[in-house]
Design a protein around this motif. Structure first.
Motif, short mmCIF file in Angstrom:
data_model
loop_
_atom_site.label_atom_id
_atom_site.label_comp_id
_atom_site.label_asym_id
_atom_site.label_seq_id
_atom_site.Cartn_x
_atom_site.Cartn_y
_atom_site.Cartn_z
N VAL A 198 -12.23 -17.08 12.78
CA VAL A 198 -12.24 -17.24 14.24
C VAL A 198 -12.67 -15.90 14.81
O VAL A 198 -12.06 -14.88 14.50
N PHE A 199 -13.76 -15.89 15.59
CA PHE A 199 -14.18 -14.65 16.26
C PHE A 199 -13.63 -14.71 17.68
O PHE A 199 -13.86 -15.68 18.41
N LEU A 200 -12.91 -13.66 18.07
CA LEU A 200 -12.46 -13.54 19.47
C LEU A 200 -13.32 -12.50 20.16
O LEU A 200 -13.65 -11.47 19.57
N ARG A 201 -13.66 -12.80 21.41
CA ARG A 201 -14.41 -11.85 22.23
C ARG A 201 -13.87 -11.95 23.65
O ARG A 201 -13.86 -13.04 24.23
N GLY A 202 -13.39 -10.81 24.16
CA GLY A 202 -12.89 -10.79 25.53
C GLY A 202 -11.83 -11.85 25.80
O GLY A 202 -11.79 -12.44 26.88
N GLY A 203 -10.97 -12.09 24.80
CA GLY A 203 -9.87 -13.04 25.00
C GLY A 203 -10.25 -14.50 24.92
O GLY A 203 -9.49 -15.37 25.35
N GLN A 204 -11.45 -14.77 24.39
CA GLN A 204 -11.87 -16.17 24.22
C GLN A 204 -12.41 -16.38 22.81
O GLN A 204 -12.86 -15.42 22.17
N VAL A 205 -12.38 -17.63 22.35
CA VAL A 205 -12.92 -17.92 21.02
C VAL A 205 -14.44 -17.99 21.13
O VAL A 205 -15.00 -18.80 21.87
N ASP A 206 -15.10 -17.09 20.39
CA ASP A 206 -16.55 -17.01 20.40
C ASP A 206 -17.13 -17.92 19.32
O ASP A 206 -18.20 -18.47 19.48
N LEU A 207 -16.38 -18.06 18.23
CA LEU A 207 -16.87 -18.86 17.10
C LEU A 207 -15.68 -19.25 16.24
O LEU A 207 -14.75 -18.46 16.05
N CYS A 208 -15.68 -20.50 15.78
CA CYS A 208 -14.68 -20.95 14.81
C CYS A 208 -15.47 -21.72 13.76
O CYS A 208 -16.04 -22.76 14.07
N ALA A 209 -15.55 -21.19 12.54
CA ALA A 209 -16.42 -21.80 11.53
C ALA A 209 -15.85 -21.54 10.15
O ALA A 209 -15.06 -20.60 9.96
N THR A 210 -16.26 -22.35 9.19
CA THR A 210 -15.86 -22.05 7.82
C THR A 210 -16.77 -20.94 7.29
O THR A 210 -17.89 -20.76 7.77
N VAL A 211 -16.25 -20.24 6.29
CA VAL A 211 -17.04 -19.17 5.68
C VAL A 211 -18.29 -19.76 5.03
O VAL A 211 -19.38 -19.17 5.11
N ASP A 212 -18.16 -20.94 4.44
CA ASP A 212 -19.34 -21.58 3.81
C ASP A 212 -20.41 -21.90 4.85
O ASP A 212 -21.59 -21.73 4.59
N GLU A 213 -19.97 -22.35 6.04
CA GLU A 213 -20.95 -22.64 7.11
C GLU A 213 -21.70 -21.38 7.50
O GLU A 213 -22.92 -21.41 7.65
N ILE A 214 -20.97 -20.27 7.63
CA ILE A 214 -21.64 -19.01 8.03
C ILE A 214 -22.64 -18.61 6.96
O ILE A 214 -23.79 -18.27 7.26
#
Ligand SMILES: Nc1ncnc2c1ncn2[C@@H]1O[C@H](COP(=O)(O)OP(=O)(O)OP(=O)(O)O)[C@@H](O)[C@H]1O
Length: 232
Positions: A198-214
Motif C-alpha cells: 500500500v503506497f500512502l501519499r499525503g494521507g491518502q492511498v496512492d496505490l494498493c497492489a500485489t507485489v506480483d502485479e507491480i
C-alpha cells in the motif's frame, strides 16, 4: 472472506495538520502487506488508529469487523516505532511479563528466537544495543498468536545479516490466516517477503497492489517502483 482491516473515508487531524485525508483500504487475511510512503505520509498514524491508540476524526476503521478497542486488543499485536520496554528488566523477565499478560503468547517460541538471534536472556535491556533491543521487541510481538500484526519500522536498527533471519522469522512464525502490516523505508530488504503493498501519499492511498502485479505490470522491483513514483 471477512477483511481483517477496513478503512472507509478515514480522516485523522492533529491540532496542526491533517495526517490522513480519506483513506479507503481493505486488507484480507493471510497476507504480508508493506505500508510504504515518504516521510509524513501518515503510515504511523494509520497503524496507531488500527492499534486503537488514536481515534479517527471522521470515517471508520474496523479490525475483524470491530471498532478498535477492548475486543480488538486480543486480535492485534502491535510493534511501535520506538522501544517502550522497561530498561531495568531482562529479556527473560519481559517474556514472562508478556506470557502473564497475553493468553496467546508462546514463551517457548520467544526463547527459541532469542537463542537463534544470539540474545542473552539474562541481560538487562539497558545493556543491549539499539538493534538488539529491536530484536527483543520484535520477538515479543511475533510470539503472540494474533490475527493482525502491526509492525511500525521493525528492523531499522538491525544489521543486514540479522535482517534476513528476522524476515524469515516474520514469514514463518505467524498463523497462516493472520495478516502482517509492516511500515518501512527498507523496501529493498523487506519486499522479498511481501505479498502486497500500500503506497500512502499525503494521507491518502496512492496505490494498493500485489507485489506480483507491480513486477509484471511495471517490470521492476517494488523498491525501484517506489523510487520512481516518489522521486523528489
Ligand atoms: N502527535 C502528533 N501531533 C501533531 N502532528 C503529528 C503527530 N503525529 C504525527 N503528526 C503529523 O502527521 C503527519 C503524518 O505523520 P506520521 O508519523 O503518521 O507519518 P509517517 O508516514 O509515519 O512518517 P515517517 O515515515 O517520517 O515515520 C506528519 O505531518 C506529522 O508531522
Amino acid at each position: 472472506m471477512e477483511p481483517i482491516l477496513e478503512c472507509r473515508q478515514l480522516f485523522k487531524d492533529y491540532t496542526s495538520c491533517r495526517a490522513l485525508a480519506g483513506v479507503d483500504l481493505t486488507l484480507y487475511r493471510g497476507r504480508i502487506v508493506g505500508l510504504l510512503g515518504p516521510n509524513s505520509s501518515g503510515k504511523t498514524t494509520l497503524i496507531k488508529l488500527a492499534a486503537g491508540l488514536l481515534a479517527p476524526t471522521a470515517g471508520q476503521i474496523l479490525v475483524a469487523g470491530h471498532v478498535p478497542g477492548p475486543e480488538t486488543k486480543s486480535l492485534v499485536s502491535y510493534l511501535p516505532e520506538r522501544t517502550y520496554l522497561p530498561d531495568w528488566m531482562t529479556a527473560r523477565q519481559v517474556i514472562c511479563f508478556f506470557a502473564d499478560f497475553y493468553a496467546d503468547f508462546d514463551s517457548a517460541a520467544a526463547f527459541d528466537m532469542l537463542q537463534r538471534l544470539g540474545v542473552r536472556p539474562d541481560a538487562k535491556l539497558k545493556t543491549l544495543s539499539k538493534g538488539t533491543k529491536e530484536k527483543v521487541q520484535l520477538i515479543l510481538v511475533m510470539s503472540r498468536r494474533a490475527q493482525l500484526y502491526l509492525l511500525d519500522e521493525p528492523i531499522g536498527g538491525v544489521d543486514p545479516a540479522a535482517r534476513d533471519y528476522i524476515l524469515s522469522t516474520i514469514l514463518t512464525n505467524y498463523s497462516p490466516d493472520a495478516t502482517v502490516l509492516i511500515s518501512t523505508h527498507l523496501i529493498g530488504d523487506i519486499e522479498k517477503i511481501l505479498d502486497q503493498v500500500v503506497f500512502l501519499r499525503g494521507g491518502q492511498v496512492d496505490l494498493c497492489a500485489t507485489v506480483d502485479e507491480i513486477r509484471a505490470e511495471r517490470g521492476c522491483s517494488v523498491d525501484a517502483f517506489f523510487r520512481e513514483v516518489f522521486k523528489c
